[in-house]
Design a protein around this motif. Structure first.
Motif, PDB file in Angstrom:
ATOM      1  N   ALA A   1      95.248  45.634  47.100  1.00  0.00           N
ATOM      2  CA  ALA A   1      96.455  45.979  46.353  1.00  0.00           C
ATOM      3  C   ALA A   1      97.035  47.322  46.785  1.00  0.00           C
ATOM      4  O   ALA A   1      98.248  47.538  46.726  1.00  0.00           O
ATOM      5  CB  ALA A   1      96.161  45.994  44.856  1.00  0.00           C
ATOM      6  N   GLY A   2      96.179  48.242  47.247  1.00  0.00           N
ATOM      7  CA  GLY A   2      96.653  49.572  47.618  1.00  0.00           C
ATOM      8  C   GLY A   2      97.004  49.741  49.080  1.00  0.00           C
ATOM      9  O   GLY A   2      97.141  50.875  49.564  1.00  0.00           O
ATOM     10  N   ARG A   3      97.189  48.649  49.799  1.00  0.00           N
ATOM     11  CA  ARG A   3      97.407  48.764  51.249  1.00  0.00           C
ATOM     12  C   ARG A   3      98.786  49.304  51.609  1.00  0.00           C
ATOM     13  O   ARG A   3      98.994  49.758  52.726  1.00  0.00           O
ATOM     14  CB  ARG A   3      97.195  47.408  51.925  1.00  0.00           C
ATOM     15  CG  ARG A   3      98.156  46.312  51.489  1.00  0.00           C
ATOM     16  CD  ARG A   3      97.789  44.980  52.145  1.00  0.00           C
ATOM     17  NE  ARG A   3      98.635  43.875  51.724  1.00  0.00           N
ATOM     18  CZ  ARG A   3      98.414  43.112  50.652  1.00  0.00           C
ATOM     19  NH1 ARG A   3      97.342  43.352  49.902  1.00  0.00           N
ATOM     20  NH2 ARG A   3      99.221  42.118  50.346  1.00  0.00           N
ATOM     21  N   GLU A   4      99.725  49.261  50.675  1.00  0.00           N
ATOM     22  CA  GLU A   4     101.063  49.794  50.931  1.00  0.00           C
ATOM     23  C   GLU A   4     101.451  50.765  49.817  1.00  0.00           C
ATOM     24  O   GLU A   4     102.293  50.468  48.983  1.00  0.00           O
ATOM     25  CB  GLU A   4     102.095  48.667  51.017  1.00  0.00           C
ATOM     26  CG  GLU A   4     101.867  47.708  52.174  1.00  0.00           C
ATOM     27  CD  GLU A   4     102.905  46.597  52.220  1.00  0.00           C
ATOM     28  OE1 GLU A   4     103.849  46.635  51.393  1.00  0.00           O
ATOM     29  OE2 GLU A   4     102.777  45.700  53.069  1.00  0.00           O
ATOM     30  N   PRO A   5     100.837  51.948  49.772  1.00  0.00           N
ATOM     31  CA  PRO A   5     101.157  52.893  48.695  1.00  0.00           C
ATOM     32  C   PRO A   5     102.633  53.275  48.722  1.00  0.00           C
ATOM     33  O   PRO A   5     103.230  53.428  49.797  1.00  0.00           O
ATOM     34  CB  PRO A   5     100.258  54.102  48.995  1.00  0.00           C
ATOM     35  CG  PRO A   5      99.912  53.970  50.436  1.00  0.00           C
ATOM     36  CD  PRO A   5      99.878  52.504  50.734  1.00  0.00           C
ATOM     37  N   GLN A   6     103.209  53.404  47.540  1.00  0.00           N
ATOM     38  CA  GLN A   6     104.634  53.672  47.413  1.00  0.00           C
ATOM     39  C   GLN A   6     104.901  55.177  47.490  1.00  0.00           C
ATOM     40  O   GLN A   6     104.122  55.994  46.985  1.00  0.00           O
ATOM     41  CB  GLN A   6     105.156  53.120  46.085  1.00  0.00           C
ATOM     42  CG  GLN A   6     104.917  51.622  45.928  1.00  0.00           C
ATOM     43  CD  GLN A   6     105.639  50.812  46.985  1.00  0.00           C
ATOM     44  OE1 GLN A   6     106.863  50.694  46.952  1.00  0.00           O
ATOM     45  NE2 GLN A   6     104.900  50.257  47.923  1.00  0.00           N
ATOM     46  N   THR A   7     106.000  55.543  48.105  1.00  0.00           N
ATOM     47  CA  THR A   7     106.381  56.940  48.202  1.00  0.00           C
ATOM     48  C   THR A   7     107.080  57.386  46.925  1.00  0.00           C
ATOM     49  O   THR A   7     107.543  56.565  46.130  1.00  0.00           O
ATOM     50  CB  THR A   7     107.316  57.168  49.395  1.00  0.00           C
ATOM     51  OG1 THR A   7     108.516  56.379  49.213  1.00  0.00           O
ATOM     52  CG2 THR A   7     106.636  56.755  50.696  1.00  0.00           C
ATOM     53  N   VAL A   8     107.165  58.691  46.722  1.00  0.00           N
ATOM     54  CA  VAL A   8     107.821  59.249  45.541  1.00  0.00           C
ATOM     55  C   VAL A   8     108.775  60.358  45.969  1.00  0.00           C
ATOM     56  O   VAL A   8     108.679  60.897  47.077  1.00  0.00           O
ATOM     57  CB  VAL A   8     106.799  59.814  44.531  1.00  0.00           C
ATOM     58  CG1 VAL A   8     105.877  58.722  44.031  1.00  0.00           C
ATOM     59  CG2 VAL A   8     105.978  60.950  45.159  1.00  0.00           C
ATOM     60  N   GLY A   9     109.695  60.694  45.073  1.00  0.00           N
ATOM     61  CA  GLY A   9     110.586  61.816  45.304  1.00  0.00           C
ATOM     62  C   GLY A   9     111.860  61.451  46.028  1.00  0.00           C
ATOM     63  O   GLY A   9     111.986  60.383  46.632  1.00  0.00           O
ATOM     64  N   ILE A  10     112.830  62.351  45.936  1.00  0.00           N
ATOM     65  CA  ILE A  10     114.118  62.201  46.608  1.00  0.00           C
ATOM     66  C   ILE A  10     114.025  62.902  47.951  1.00  0.00           C
ATOM     67  O   ILE A  10     113.817  64.116  48.017  1.00  0.00           O
ATOM     68  CB  ILE A  10     115.253  62.798  45.760  1.00  0.00           C
ATOM     69  CG1 ILE A  10     115.303  62.109  44.388  1.00  0.00           C
ATOM     70  CG2 ILE A  10     116.592  62.670  46.476  1.00  0.00           C
ATOM     71  CD1 ILE A  10     116.248  62.772  43.415  1.00  0.00           C
ATOM     72  N   ALA A  11     114.177  62.150  49.019  1.00  0.00           N
ATOM     73  CA  ALA A  11     114.044  62.734  50.355  1.00  0.00           C
ATOM     74  C   ALA A  11     115.175  63.715  50.630  1.00  0.00           C
ATOM     75  O   ALA A  11     116.329  63.455  50.278  1.00  0.00           O
ATOM     76  CB  ALA A  11     114.057  61.625  51.404  1.00  0.00           C
ATOM     77  N   PRO A  12     114.890  64.868  51.229  1.00  0.00           N
ATOM     78  CA  PRO A  12     115.956  65.809  51.581  1.00  0.00           C
ATOM     79  C   PRO A  12     116.851  65.229  52.656  1.00  0.00           C
ATOM     80  O   PRO A  12     116.415  64.365  53.428  1.00  0.00           O
ATOM     81  CB  PRO A  12     115.199  67.033  52.096  1.00  0.00           C
ATOM     82  CG  PRO A  12     113.900  66.490  52.577  1.00  0.00           C
ATOM     83  CD  PRO A  12     113.573  65.334  51.673  1.00  0.00           C
ATOM     84  N   PRO A  13     118.111  65.659  52.720  1.00  0.00           N
ATOM     85  CA  PRO A  13     119.009  65.143  53.760  1.00  0.00           C
ATOM     86  C   PRO A  13     118.498  65.490  55.148  1.00  0.00           C
ATOM     87  O   PRO A  13     117.881  66.530  55.357  1.00  0.00           O
ATOM     88  CB  PRO A  13     120.336  65.841  53.455  1.00  0.00           C
ATOM     89  CG  PRO A  13     119.981  67.047  52.656  1.00  0.00           C
ATOM     90  CD  PRO A  13     118.765  66.664  51.874  1.00  0.00           C
ATOM     91  N   LYS A  14     118.737  64.598  56.100  1.00  0.00           N
ATOM     92  CA  LYS A  14     118.280  64.783  57.471  1.00  0.00           C
ATOM     93  C   LYS A  14     119.493  64.845  58.398  1.00  0.00           C
ATOM     94  O   LYS A  14     120.009  63.805  58.815  1.00  0.00           O
ATOM     95  CB  LYS A  14     117.358  63.642  57.885  1.00  0.00           C
ATOM     96  CG  LYS A  14     116.078  63.568  57.074  1.00  0.00           C
ATOM     97  CD  LYS A  14     115.212  62.395  57.514  1.00  0.00           C
ATOM     98  CE  LYS A  14     113.922  62.336  56.705  1.00  0.00           C
ATOM     99  NZ  LYS A  14     113.086  61.172  57.088  1.00  0.00           N
ATOM    100  N   PRO A  15     119.962  66.046  58.712  1.00  0.00           N
ATOM    101  CA  PRO A  15     121.113  66.161  59.618  1.00  0.00           C
ATOM    102  C   PRO A  15     120.805  65.561  60.977  1.00  0.00           C
ATOM    103  O   PRO A  15     119.658  65.599  61.432  1.00  0.00           O
ATOM    104  CB  PRO A  15     121.338  67.678  59.713  1.00  0.00           C
ATOM    105  CG  PRO A  15     120.630  68.259  58.537  1.00  0.00           C
ATOM    106  CD  PRO A  15     119.467  67.346  58.271  1.00  0.00           C
TER     107      PRO A  15
END
Length: 307
Positions: free
Chosen positions: A285-299
């Motif tokens: 069940a844990g093979r695809e851990p989910q990410t968290v947070g708002i990613a900063p902009p990437k110029p």
């Protein structure tokens, strides 16, 4: 979108996104009750609408209580005869990390965002059901509620709750012909300028520089006016079948957010022990851990393209 004859209430509408929603609704023909805790800001928003040929009245007051919610609905009915659209935009920030957040910091944000949305939607639902002609309720969520955001326990919790309310109320009010959706706007506002990653771009925009094409497209980040179009759409006949959704909008991007759902599962005959979970978690069940947070902009790496 022709909203002639429709009447809307927009909370937190004296400036920023709320003012953009008011302007868009009025431009489509709706009469609008403009709510804001700042009486002068509400009056200024009304002036903007009426000078453009629209219809609007101001009703100042802090959302959160049943008394204010009832007053907003009553003002719509007294001035314009009915209520067709509610947009719950009012909000505040009290950002602190968990161990520094006070009870007051938490309660203030929950009262305005979550309780304010609840009380206003309840009052609107009562009126719309009495009218028997359906209606539109647009709640305002946030990427922080969808993804979490550092330092925003109170705000993220409230916005996550608002998304859950939209899903729940879409079921409860469906038989009455009332649609309920949450929008997830991303724009240069007083709130987003507190996010360090976006602050330089917002500051430049406030000084007259356009937002870069890449941030409008790749990040879906634009002006309040860029987010406004979705509100008249949801209030129109074209969106009668759109309900229970979380709709992202910002810059050049229009998106549909997913609802929380299982992404992986594993099974053990007879049930699980702690040891079995530990043994199989990484491959199960844990093979695809989910990410968290708002990613900063990437110029873009190309400096010319980033302009």
């Amino acid at each position: 979108m022709d909203l002639t004859g429709k009447v809307a209430v927009v909370t937190g509408a004296g400036r920023g996104l709320g003012l953009a929603y008011v302007t868009a609704l009025a431009a489509a023909g709706a009469a609008v009750v403009v709510n804001d805790v700042d009486e002068q800001a509400a009056a200024a928003a009304v002036k903007t609408v009426t000078e453009a040929g629209g219809r609007a009245v101001a009703e100042a007051g802090p959302v959160g209580t049943a008394e204010v919610a009832d007053r907003l609905v009553a003002r719509a009915v007294d001035e314009f005869g009915r209520l067709d659209v509610l947009v719950t935009n009012a909000g505040i920030l009290r950002d602190r990390v968990l161990w520094k957040m006070s009870d007051e910091d938490f309660d203030d944000v929950i009262r305005v965002h979550l309780r304010g949305t609840f009380t206003c939607a309840r009052a609107a639902a009562v009126r719309m059901r009495e009218q028997g002609e359906g209606g539109t309720i647009v709640l305002v969520a946030s990427p922080a509620g969808q993804r979490g955001n550092f330092g925003q326990t109170n705000y993220a919790a409230a916005k996550a709750g608002i998304a859950a309310m939209a899903r729940t109320w879409s079921m409860e009010l469906g038989r009455a012909g009332i649609t309920v959706n949450a929008i997830v706007p991303v724009a240069a506002t007083a709130m987003t300028e507190t996010i360090p990653a976006f602050a330089p771009y917002i500051e430049a925009w406030k000084n007259g520089a356009p937002l870069p094409d890449w941030i409008r497209h790749d990040e879906g980040f634009g002006t309040p006016e860029d987010c406004a179009a979705v509100v008249p759409f949801l209030a129109s006949e074209a969106a009668r079948d759109v309900t229970g959704q979380c709709i992202g909008i910002g810059g050049d991007r229009l998106a549909l957010w997913s609802h929380p759902q299982e992404v992986a599962a594993d099974f053990a005959a007879g049930g699980w022990t702690p040891e079995a979970i530990a043994e199989r978690w990484a491959q199960g069940a844990g093979r695809e851990p989910q990410t968290v947070g708002i990613a900063p902009p990437k110029p873009p790496q190309d400096a010319e393209a980033a302009r």
